[in-house]
Write an enzyme that holds these catalytic residues in place. Structure first.
Site, short mmCIF file in Angstrom:
data_model
loop_
_atom_site.label_atom_id
_atom_site.label_comp_id
_atom_site.label_asym_id
_atom_site.label_seq_id
_atom_site.Cartn_x
_atom_site.Cartn_y
_atom_site.Cartn_z
N CYS A 131 0.85 -1.20 0.00
CA CYS A 131 0.00 0.00 0.00
C CYS A 131 0.88 1.25 0.00
O CYS A 131 0.58 2.24 -0.65
CB CYS A 131 -0.90 0.01 1.24
SG CYS A 131 -2.03 -1.39 1.36
N HIS A 149 1.02 5.13 -1.62
CA HIS A 149 0.34 6.04 -0.69
C HIS A 149 1.16 6.44 0.53
O HIS A 149 0.61 6.63 1.61
CB HIS A 149 -0.97 5.40 -0.23
CG HIS A 149 -1.98 5.23 -1.32
ND1 HIS A 149 -2.66 6.30 -1.88
CD2 HIS A 149 -2.43 4.12 -1.96
CE1 HIS A 149 -3.49 5.85 -2.81
NE2 HIS A 149 -3.36 4.55 -2.89
N ARG A 176 -13.07 -1.03 -1.57
CA ARG A 176 -11.93 -0.22 -1.99
C ARG A 176 -10.61 -0.91 -1.65
O ARG A 176 -9.70 -0.99 -2.48
CB ARG A 176 -12.00 1.15 -1.29
CG ARG A 176 -10.84 2.09 -1.53
CD ARG A 176 -10.72 2.53 -2.97
NE ARG A 176 -9.94 1.58 -3.76
CZ ARG A 176 -9.66 1.72 -5.04
NH1 ARG A 176 -10.09 2.75 -5.71
NH2 ARG A 176 -8.95 0.83 -5.66
N CYS A 198 -7.79 -2.58 -4.12
CA CYS A 198 -6.38 -2.19 -4.07
C CYS A 198 -5.47 -3.42 -4.01
O CYS A 198 -4.46 -3.50 -4.71
CB CYS A 198 -6.12 -1.30 -2.85
SG CYS A 198 -6.64 0.41 -3.06
#
Length: 274
Positions: free
Chosen positions: A183, A187, A231, A235
């Protein structure tokens, strides 16, 4: 001597050209971001998510299941039947299950205990597809909307909340899948984007607030309201991770990590996204 001067002049022109291109790119990027923001604002004025919220409220109040009971006595953490502001404090620890649960896990629990569904029935069809609407997504839209305008206030008071938050943080940085992504690959820094898509830095309050407080959201490209479960599932799918089970604890852990990082932000969902 003349050759040296020519080289210096050429180098200066090259640097100037590079700086000009960089400035133009930055301006174009800024202009694009501004236009996208305007586009989203125009769309938000007629957000179809309102239809999902209305349908979810109806499902919340409608008797169903073997016990022919509604969900109106479901305790989302603020007492049986209290929906206002509940989503802004989830995920959280629940004494009756001795677990940290997100909204969708808690909904499944209430559908089992109050309405008499089996666990399999309560978790069935969590995400809508063509011609197959999802009751869960409608319920989530309604309950999330009940926190609109409320400040995010996710606690880490219980030892389990702290443990699950740490697990979510570990998962955020965990690299895996065919691309060796995490992730954090997309991000964890400022100013990243994929094509026209901005990638918020979820480690900062500003980035986490901007992202978390707008989910669930109506996806224009899919014609459905999608939850935070969806969501995060999507991802992980894009990172080529193994498909997580719906309602899994790892998704709850990631949600808790992000929700806690978003503390202080005003919840403004369900929103609308591309």
């Amino acid at each position: 001597m003349k050759t040296s001067r020519r080289r210096c002049a050429g180098a200066a022109l090259a640097v100037a050209g590079t700086l000009a291109l960089a400035a133009a790119a930055a301006h174009a990027q800024g202009s694009t971001a501004e236009e996208i923001a305007k586009y989203r604002q125009m769309l938000a004025e007629g957000n179809p998510a309102e239809l999902w919220e209305a349908a979810g409220e109806e499902l919340w109040k409608k008797p169903a299941g073997p016990k022919n009971a509604s969900l109106e006595q479901c305790d989302l953490g603020k007492g049986p039947g209290v929906t206002k502001g509940a989503y802004a404090e989830l995920p959280r620890f629940f004494k009756d299950t001795a677990r940290v649960m997100d909204l969708e896990q808690r909904l499944a629990y209430c559908r089992v205990t109050l309405q008499g569904l089996t666990q399999e029935e309560a978790l069935k069809h969590p995400f809508a597809s063509t011609g197959k609407p999802s009751d869960i997504e409608r319920l989530v839209a309604f309950l999330a909307g009940e926190s609109r305008g409320v400040k995010m206030n996710v606690a880490l008071n219980h030892p389990e909340e702290k443990r699950v938050y740490a697990l979510g943080q570990k998962m955020f940085f965990y690299r895996g899948g065919a691309y060796d992504f995490a992730c954090a690959t997309c991000h964890a820094v400022d100013g990243q984007r994929i094509r026209l898509q901005e990638l918020p830095n979820l480690l900062t309050p500003q980035g986490a607030q901007a992202a978390y407080t707008t989910w669930p959201a109506y996806r224009v490209s899919q014609g459905e309201v999608r939850s935070m479960q969806h969501r995060l599932y999507d991802c992980l799918r894009q990172q080529r991770f193994p498909e997580p089970a719906y309602g899994s604890d790892v998704i709850t852990a990631l949600s808790l990590f992000l929700a806690r990082n978003a503390n202080g932000g005003t919840y403004d969902g369900p929103a609308m996204k591309r």
